[in-house]
Design a protein around this motif. Structure first.
Motif, PDB file in Angstrom:
ATOM      1  N   ARG A  12     -36.736  -8.928 105.177  1.00  0.00           N
ATOM      2  CA  ARG A  12     -36.634  -7.590 104.594  1.00  0.00           C
ATOM      3  C   ARG A  12     -36.761  -7.695 103.069  1.00  0.00           C
ATOM      4  NH1 ARG A  12     -38.709  -3.840 106.078  1.00  0.00           N
ATOM      5  NH2 ARG A  12     -37.648  -2.826 104.360  1.00  0.00           N
ATOM      6  N   ARG A  13     -35.675  -7.697 102.326  1.00  0.00           N
ATOM      7  CA  ARG A  13     -35.789  -7.577 100.882  1.00  0.00           C
ATOM      8  C   ARG A  13     -35.214  -8.742 100.082  1.00  0.00           C
ATOM      9  NH1 ARG A  13     -39.074  -4.043 100.698  1.00  0.00           N
ATOM     10  NH2 ARG A  13     -39.080  -2.270  99.258  1.00  0.00           N
TER      11      ARG A  13
ATOM     12  N   ARG B 108     -32.254  -4.786  89.764  1.00  0.00           N
ATOM     13  CA  ARG B 108     -32.954  -4.708  91.040  1.00  0.00           C
ATOM     14  C   ARG B 108     -34.397  -5.185  90.917  1.00  0.00           C
ATOM     15  NH1 ARG B 108     -35.817  -0.591  93.202  1.00  0.00           N
ATOM     16  NH2 ARG B 108     -35.110   0.902  91.642  1.00  0.00           N
TER      17      ARG B 108
ATOM     18  N   GLU C  44     -30.621  -2.203 101.283  1.00  0.00           N
ATOM     19  CA  GLU C  44     -31.096  -3.550 101.598  1.00  0.00           C
ATOM     20  C   GLU C  44     -30.803  -4.505 100.450  1.00  0.00           C
ATOM     21  OE1 GLU C  44     -34.919  -2.439 104.377  1.00  0.00           O
ATOM     22  OE2 GLU C  44     -35.109  -2.353 102.214  1.00  0.00           O
TER      23      GLU C  44
ATOM     24  N   GLN D  49     -30.928  -7.834  97.990  1.00  0.00           N
ATOM     25  CA  GLN D  49     -32.046  -8.603  97.421  1.00  0.00           C
ATOM     26  C   GLN D  49     -31.683 -10.036  97.075  1.00  0.00           C
ATOM     27  OE1 GLN D  49     -34.899  -5.136  95.669  1.00  0.00           O
ATOM     28  NE2 GLN D  49     -33.775  -6.291  94.152  1.00  0.00           N
TER      29      GLN D  49
ATOM     30  N   SER E  43     -36.520   3.698  93.786  1.00  0.00           N
ATOM     31  CA  SER E  43     -35.195   3.215  94.156  1.00  0.00           C
ATOM     32  C   SER E  43     -35.324   2.104  95.189  1.00  0.00           C
ATOM     33  CB  SER E  43     -34.360   4.368  94.732  1.00  0.00           C
ATOM     34  OG  SER E  43     -35.044   4.970  95.813  1.00  0.00           O
TER      35      SER E  43
ATOM     36  N   MET F 132     -29.527  -6.307  93.076  1.00  0.00           N
ATOM     37  CA  MET F 132     -29.023  -4.998  93.463  1.00  0.00           C
ATOM     38  C   MET F 132     -29.606  -4.576  94.805  1.00  0.00           C
ATOM     39  SD  MET F 132     -26.954  -4.046  91.098  1.00  0.00           S
ATOM     40  CE  MET F 132     -26.558  -2.477  91.860  1.00  0.00           C
ATOM     41  N   LYS F 133     -28.784  -3.883  95.595  1.00  0.00           N
ATOM     42  CA  LYS F 133     -29.322  -3.295  96.815  1.00  0.00           C
ATOM     43  C   LYS F 133     -30.239  -2.135  96.445  1.00  0.00           C
ATOM     44  CE  LYS F 133     -25.347  -4.092  99.778  1.00  0.00           C
ATOM     45  NZ  LYS F 133     -24.305  -3.408 100.525  1.00  0.00           N
ATOM     46  N   ASN F 134     -31.157  -1.800  97.325  1.00  0.00           N
ATOM     47  CA  ASN F 134     -32.026  -0.666  97.045  1.00  0.00           C
ATOM     48  C   ASN F 134     -31.499   0.590  97.736  1.00  0.00           C
ATOM     49  OD1 ASN F 134     -32.823  -0.703  99.716  1.00  0.00           O
ATOM     50  ND2 ASN F 134     -34.810  -1.650  99.322  1.00  0.00           N
ATOM     51  N   ALA F 135     -32.306   1.654  97.682  1.00  0.00           N
ATOM     52  CA  ALA F 135     -31.853   2.952  98.197  1.00  0.00           C
ATOM     53  C   ALA F 135     -31.543   2.915  99.684  1.00  0.00           C
ATOM     54  CB  ALA F 135     -32.908   4.013  97.915  1.00  0.00           C
ATOM     55  N   PHE F 136     -32.136   1.964 100.388  1.00  0.00           N
ATOM     56  CA  PHE F 136     -31.879   1.861 101.824  1.00  0.00           C
ATOM     57  C   PHE F 136     -30.749   0.878 102.121  1.00  0.00           C
ATOM     58  CE2 PHE F 136     -36.383   3.086 101.456  1.00  0.00           C
ATOM     59  CZ  PHE F 136     -36.302   4.311 102.092  1.00  0.00           C
TER      60      PHE F 136
ATOM     61  N   HIS G  30     -20.037  -4.592  93.055  1.00  0.00           N
ATOM     62  CA  HIS G  30     -20.781  -4.370  94.286  1.00  0.00           C
ATOM     63  C   HIS G  30     -20.991  -5.713  94.970  1.00  0.00           C
ATOM     64  CE1 HIS G  30     -24.802  -6.011  93.159  1.00  0.00           C
ATOM     65  NE2 HIS G  30     -24.333  -5.800  91.956  1.00  0.00           N
TER      66      HIS G  30
ATOM     67  N   ASP H  90     -26.738 -11.200  89.791  1.00  0.00           N
ATOM     68  CA  ASP H  90     -25.872 -10.599  90.796  1.00  0.00           C
ATOM     69  C   ASP H  90     -26.188 -11.140  92.192  1.00  0.00           C
ATOM     70  OD1 ASP H  90     -24.998  -9.158  88.688  1.00  0.00           O
ATOM     71  OD2 ASP H  90     -25.203  -7.197  89.637  1.00  0.00           O
TER      72      ASP H  90
ATOM     73  N   ARG I 290     -34.854 -11.803  98.059  1.00  0.00           N
ATOM     74  CA  ARG I 290     -35.833 -12.630  97.355  1.00  0.00           C
ATOM     75  C   ARG I 290     -35.198 -13.880  96.756  1.00  0.00           C
ATOM     76  NH1 ARG I 290     -38.232 -10.337 100.224  1.00  0.00           N
ATOM     77  NH2 ARG I 290     -40.024  -8.988  99.963  1.00  0.00           N
TER      78      ARG I 290
ATOM     79  N   THR J 103     -28.763   8.019  96.229  1.00  0.00           N
ATOM     80  CA  THR J 103     -28.707   6.768  96.978  1.00  0.00           C
ATOM     81  C   THR J 103     -28.071   5.713  96.071  1.00  0.00           C
ATOM     82  OG1 THR J 103     -30.925   6.258  96.183  1.00  0.00           O
ATOM     83  CG2 THR J 103     -30.765   7.260  98.350  1.00  0.00           C
ATOM     84  N   SER J 104     -27.718   4.563  96.625  1.00  0.00           N
ATOM     85  CA  SER J 104     -27.189   3.418  95.862  1.00  0.00           C
ATOM     86  C   SER J 104     -26.162   3.765  94.787  1.00  0.00           C
ATOM     87  CB  SER J 104     -28.312   2.666  95.144  1.00  0.00           C
ATOM     88  OG  SER J 104     -29.449   2.566  95.916  1.00  0.00           O
TER      89      SER J 104
END
Lengths: 244, 434
Positions: free
Chosen positions: A31-32, B431, A7, A9, B394, A1-5, A133, A85, A34, B13-14
């Motif tokens: 960056r993120r 996540r 980014e 993963q 998040s 999943m992308k994070n709040a910014f 997504h 994902d 992994r 967000t997200s």
């Protein structure tokens, strides 16, 4: 999943580890990202790429993907998505043609750059639609719109892929999946070694930077360098002289 | 999908798309859990978690607010359905002389969410977290069977703080706090720097049941205001009245919340606070500052806000001060910065509170360099043996989670035993690879 910014993963590289794909992957890993899945033919180059990404901190998996074997694409890529994902998939299957018109070689160019890339993108798009997504990055070329003397086989295949990807962008609108078509100009890389670069040439690093910017901005079409988007207004003969 | 809905957490967000269903009875849940579709299912309360724990991209999300029955109070215990909000619980029970054992800064959370996030309040140092006051809970598992768990059962502690990933919490029995009035006696101290805030807060913890400090992160000294409060014992009526359920201040310009306006507001707040005072205040005004303005999260604009709450152990005061200093120097402006000292943890495997100093901050997502700054703060927190709060996270780097939560491995293992097909899924779980 992308994070709040925003980014990502996890990252899937379809078509193995081209210079552009690797430059992009390395930036994302810094960056993120992994989890990286290298889907390409088993080769020392793929192993080396996996080692470099692992060294940068990623967990690297490989999948045996061959652009020619379209009947396997659903399974090979489907298995990758079944494991977890995928936030970003880069479809970067590339094979340059040459000027002599050998029909079988021409078919190869079309298979890799167009047919294989398209089937892989369809499988990715379908899986991303289900996860609702993800970003699907399709590597086209500036030559898709302006085939020139030396690489018109390549350009014709990219042109098909480009049209397909733009159609896919529309088809997936509202699904949560972001499709981005990247149109680099001449890129100095392993693929183009030995070819004299034109006036405007770019590097895998620059393309990678533009891809990251485009992902962040949710762009649908990315020209690299950006000025190429403006040049399309000029006559074809002029453009060819500048971009090769 | 039938009812495609875009869901976000309170931080906005997200966003992700899921099918949102609102069951009206427990019996409706079982078939949904047994056949949730390929992307799994997660329960959602009132959506007050800041990040993504109540989202499930491409899957099913169960809006639990339809399950909202409140049982009778017996000997100070009440059994309620998971979708009951603390707001309703207070409205019904405060007039009878009962108060929820733990309340966060908003009443708009459900009991199911309170258990799943093992929420804490200003009385953590004295009373622990929500899970400490739950004596039984009903959990609908991936096998479609509802089990009643008590604190003697390890699965109880996997579920308390387990972010909904062990199953759907349908009911909980809670120990209530008896109160004589609906008023609070609130002591306030103004402190010129962070050190004196910390000293005063430590002292206040010894004398008062409810304590917290507001810290002005933009001031050079880290000045702040400490509050210590207790329930007032007699006199005033017990009715519970909450002001302010107006729709959001959507008309306020987004740019209003920036470093400069926040600095002004902070200065004003500090200047108008008396050096030391004692006031009698209504429950809501003391406990729920966030509920005074509905949908205040919209103030942060379309990109939303990022909450950051961490705890570092007692003894790691230097780390706390270093973090506050780093935030100040980075010019990242946090509008609501709250310092709290935690007491012992509840025992929930993924519960956030552990003994130590907890600081919570919120930043506009668009703050320059924020992603980078918070990554650095994570490192300081982890190094000091601290952790961040999953209900607010998040953006944590997944590899830091096992460092912060030593029981994570046990949680992962138990989750897979209880739910081998990983039916219970959320964006948070994906996540952070929970």
């Amino acid at each position: 999943m992308k994070n709040a910014f925003g980014e990502p993963q996890s990252l899937l590289l379809v078509g193995g580890a081209s210079d552009i794909a690797m430059a992009t992957a390395m930036r994302l890993v810094r960056r993120r990202v992994r989890r990286v899945i290298l889907a390409g033919r088993p080769s020392p180059a793929r192993d080396a790429a996996a080692a470099r990404l692992a060294e940068a901190g990623a967990t690297v998996e490989t999948a045996d993907f061959d652009a020619f074997r379209v009947e396997e694409h659903a399974k090979v890529i489907g298995d990758v998505f079944a494991e977890g994902d995928v936030d970003v998939a880069l479809v970067a299957c590339g094979l340059l043609g040459d000027a002599d018109l050998d029909p079988l070689k021409a078919a190869d160019v079309a298979m890799v750059n167009y047919v294989g890339a398209m089937t892989a993108a369809i499988v990715c798009a379908d899986a991303m639609r289900r996860q609702t997504h993800g970003a699907l990055v399709v590597f086209s070329s500036v030559s898709a719109g302006r085939p020139s003397g030396s690489d018109f086989l390549y350009a014709s295949a990219k042109s098909g892929l480009d049209a397909f990807a733009r159609g896919l962008t529309e088809a997936l609108r509202g699904s949560g999946v972001h499709v981005m078509v990247v149109r680099p100009g001449f890129v100095r890389s392993r693929l183009t070694r030995g070819v004299t670069p034109p006036a405007i040439a770019t590097s895998p690093e620059t393309v990678a930077g533009a891809v990251l910017d485009g992902l962040r901005a949710k762009s649908e079409i990315v020209w690299v360098p950006g000025i190429l988007g403006q040049l399309t207004r000029l006559p074809g003969s002029v453009v060819r002289r500048i971009t090769g | 999908m039938a009812n495609k809905t875009i869901l976000t957490g309170w931080g906005r967000t997200s966003p992700s798309v899921a099918e949102l269903l609102r069951p009206g009875a427990e019996a409706e849940l079982t078939p949904l859990v047994l056949a949730p579709g390929g992307r799994g299912v997660i329960a959602r309360g009132l959506g007050r978690s800041y990040g993504d724990p109540a989202q499930n991209a491409g899957g099913l999300v169960l809006d639990m607010t339809g399950l909202a029955a409140i049982g009778p109070v017996r000997d100070g215990y009440v059994t309620v359905e998971a979708g009951v909000s603390l707001h309703r619980l207070m409205r019904e029970l405060v007039p009878e002389g009962w108060f929820p054992p733990v309340t966060p800064a908003t009443r708009q959370v459900t009991v199911g969410g309170a258990v799943a996030a093992d929420i804490h309040g200003r009385n953590h140092h004295a009373d622990g977290s929500f899970g400490n006051h739950v004596t039984a809970l009903d959990l609908l598992g991936a096998d479609g069977v509802t089990r009643t768990l008590t604190p003697g059962d390890p699965d109880f502690w996997a579920t308390v703080g387990g972010m909904g990933l062990t199953g759907v919490i349908t009911k909980a029995t809670i120990r209530l706090t008896p109160i004589e009035t609906s008023r609070m006696i609130v002591n306030t101290w103004k402190c010129p720097d962070l050190e004196s805030v910390m000293t005063r807060l430590t002292q206040a913890d010894l004398a008062h049941r409810y304590t917290a400090a507001w810290v002005d992160c933009l001031s050079r000294q880290g000045r702040g205001v400490v509050e210590g409060a207790d329930h007032a014992r007699q006199g005033a009526a017990r009715s519970f009245r909450a002001r302010g359920f107006e729709a959001g201040p959507g008309f306020l310009p987004v740019g209003l919340l920036n470093r400069h306006t926040m600095g002004l507001v902070n200065r004003g707040l500090y200047a108008t606070t008396k050096r030391e005072s004692v006031q009698v205040r209504p429950l809501a005004s003391f406990f729920h500052p966030l509920d005074r303005v509905g949908h205040w999260n919209r103030l942060y604009g379309p990109r939303g806000l990022v909450q950051y709450q961490f705890v570092v152990p007692m003894g790691a005061e230097q780390t706390l001060m270093k973090i506050v200093e780093r935030i100040r120097r980075s010019h990242a402006a946090s509008f609501q910065t709250v310092l709290k000292r935690f007491g012992p943890g509840s025992g929930g495997w993924l519960s956030f509170p552990t003994p130590g100093w907890s600081l919570s901050l919120d930043f506009p997502t668009t703050t320059k360099g924020l992603a980078w700054l918070l990554d650095r703060l994570d490192e300081l927190v982890a190094e000091a043996g601290g952790r961040v709060y999953l209900a607010k996270d998040s953006r944590l780097r997944p590899e830091l989670l096992p460092v912060m939560y030593p029981a994570l491995a046990a949680f992962r293992e138990r989750r897979r035993e209880l739910d081998p097909r990983l039916v219970f899924q959320s964006d948070l779980a994906r996540r952070l690879s929970l």
